[in-house]
Design an enzyme around this catalytic site. Structure first.
Site, short mmCIF file in Angstrom:
data_model
loop_
_atom_site.label_atom_id
_atom_site.label_comp_id
_atom_site.label_asym_id
_atom_site.label_seq_id
_atom_site.Cartn_x
_atom_site.Cartn_y
_atom_site.Cartn_z
N ARG A 227 0.68 -1.22 0.01
CA ARG A 227 -0.18 -0.10 0.09
C ARG A 227 0.84 1.19 -0.07
O ARG A 227 1.98 1.23 0.81
CB ARG A 227 -0.98 -0.18 1.24
CG ARG A 227 -2.27 -1.08 1.15
CD ARG A 227 -3.29 -0.53 0.10
NE ARG A 227 -4.24 -1.68 0.19
CZ ARG A 227 -4.30 -2.81 -0.38
NH1 ARG A 227 -3.37 -3.22 -1.29
NH2 ARG A 227 -5.33 -3.61 -0.52
N GLU A 256 -5.30 5.71 -7.69
CA GLU A 256 -5.38 4.85 -8.78
C GLU A 256 -6.62 4.89 -9.70
O GLU A 256 -7.74 4.76 -8.94
CB GLU A 256 -4.98 3.45 -8.35
CG GLU A 256 -3.82 3.33 -7.57
CD GLU A 256 -3.50 1.96 -6.99
OE1 GLU A 256 -4.64 1.18 -6.95
OE2 GLU A 256 -2.59 1.69 -6.19
N HIS A 275 -1.00 -1.62 -9.96
CA HIS A 275 -1.61 -2.53 -9.09
C HIS A 275 -1.94 -3.81 -9.68
O HIS A 275 -3.06 -4.38 -9.54
CB HIS A 275 -2.74 -1.89 -8.65
CG HIS A 275 -2.90 -2.05 -7.18
ND1 HIS A 275 -3.59 -1.37 -6.21
CD2 HIS A 275 -2.85 -3.41 -6.55
CE1 HIS A 275 -3.82 -1.92 -5.18
NE2 HIS A 275 -3.53 -3.25 -5.19
#
Length: 298
Positions: A227, A256, A275
């Site tokens: 994270r 994101e 991601h």
């Protein structure tokens, strides 16, 4: 009433289809990236939500009082659901840990190699017409600090041991692992690589602050597939500019997708992936089966 999978990705849909994985009649699958308005419209009669990557704000729960449970398909549900708010409403939030430990660790390993040998940088230069061979770092014998020794971190530590790296692995609670060290500062001290494998909680937010980012060796590689909030962003940018961090290889970001003009897009000593660390067919299969198992227990 029933369950809605609100944001099935194209990749997961393909895995479910091609591997002929079960889909209960009580689960409706929506493919895509729903807006808040989409969520309200599709979840008005649902009692269970399956969520893979979409934030479910309190406003959605306000508009959909039938929701009694959310199964977050992964870990770190607090990034996507206000857990305190959900608890006040009596909405149970479940996670599906462990499905992609190897996949995420391998992605982190790949980012580390890419940073060490400047692979992305050379690729960009060649595509722009510049032939400029770049030297890099041999990883064997280098120290790596693995921060977090859950399933992913333990896998990362084992992979690093396998190529002859010196591994110092820290966890908030003791772990029975040969590389475990009890103090985070000790693990970080003079590390050539730092790889993050922690969930984001109030206790771990900005765990790598300005002071701790000065502990590894000058020019170290920072890998983050966990994270973004684990790292003090302003300090990271400053140390990338000053050379304390030689390269950051990142799969996670504060926002994101990255917005146009994001400072991440202009940095040269940085490698970015979208991601995607968990995204392999094997991990997707396991994710779906674990999600169904959690759903079956409700």
């Amino acid at each position: 009433m029933g369950a809605i999978f609100v944001d099935c990705t194209e990749e997961l849909a393909r895995v479910i289809r091609t591997r002929e994985l079960p889909v209960p009649d009580t689960i409706k699958i929506n493919e895509g990236n729903p807006t808040e308005a989409n969520l309200v419209a599709m979840c008005a009669q649902a009692d269970v939500l399956l969520v893979e990557h979409t934030v479910v704000p309190p406003a959605v729960l306000d508009a959909c009082p039938s929701i009694r449970a959310i199964i977050f398909m992964g870990t770190g549900a607090g990034t996507y659901v206000d857990l305190h708010d959900a608890a006040k409403r009596g909405v149970k939030v479940y996670t599906t840990p462990g499905y992609g430990d190897r996949s995420v660790a391998e992605h982190a390993f790949g980012l580390m190699f890419s940073a060490a040998r400047r692979i992305a940088e050379m690729d960009r230069k060649i595509r722009s017409g510049i032939w400029s061979p770049q030297g890099g770092l041999q990883l064997m014998g280098q120290k790596i600090a693995v921060v977090g020794l859950g399933g992913i971190g333990a896998c990362m530590a084992d992979l690093a041991v396998g190529i002859g790296m010196e591994v110092a692995a820290w966890n908030r609670t003791p772990r029975d692992h040969r590389a475990f060290v009890a103090e985070l500062d000790e693990a970080l001290e003079n590390a050539n690589v730092v790889s993050l494998h922690l969930s984001l909680t109030p206790e771990t937010a900005e765990l790598l602050n300005a002071r701790r980012l000065l502990l590894p060796a000058k020019g170290f590689i920072l890998v983050n597939t966990a994270r973004a909030g684990l790292v003090e962003e302003a300090a990271m940018f400053r140390m990338l500019a000053e050379g304390q961090i030689g390269h950051a290889a990142l799969d996670v970001f504060p926002e994101e997708p990255l917005p146009p003009g994001s400072p991440y897009l202009s940095l040269k000593n940085i490698t970015l992936t979208a991601h995607a660390a968990y995204m392999t067919d094997s991990a997707y299969k396991e994710l779906w089966l674990r999600t169904l198992n959690a759903y079956g227990k409700l």
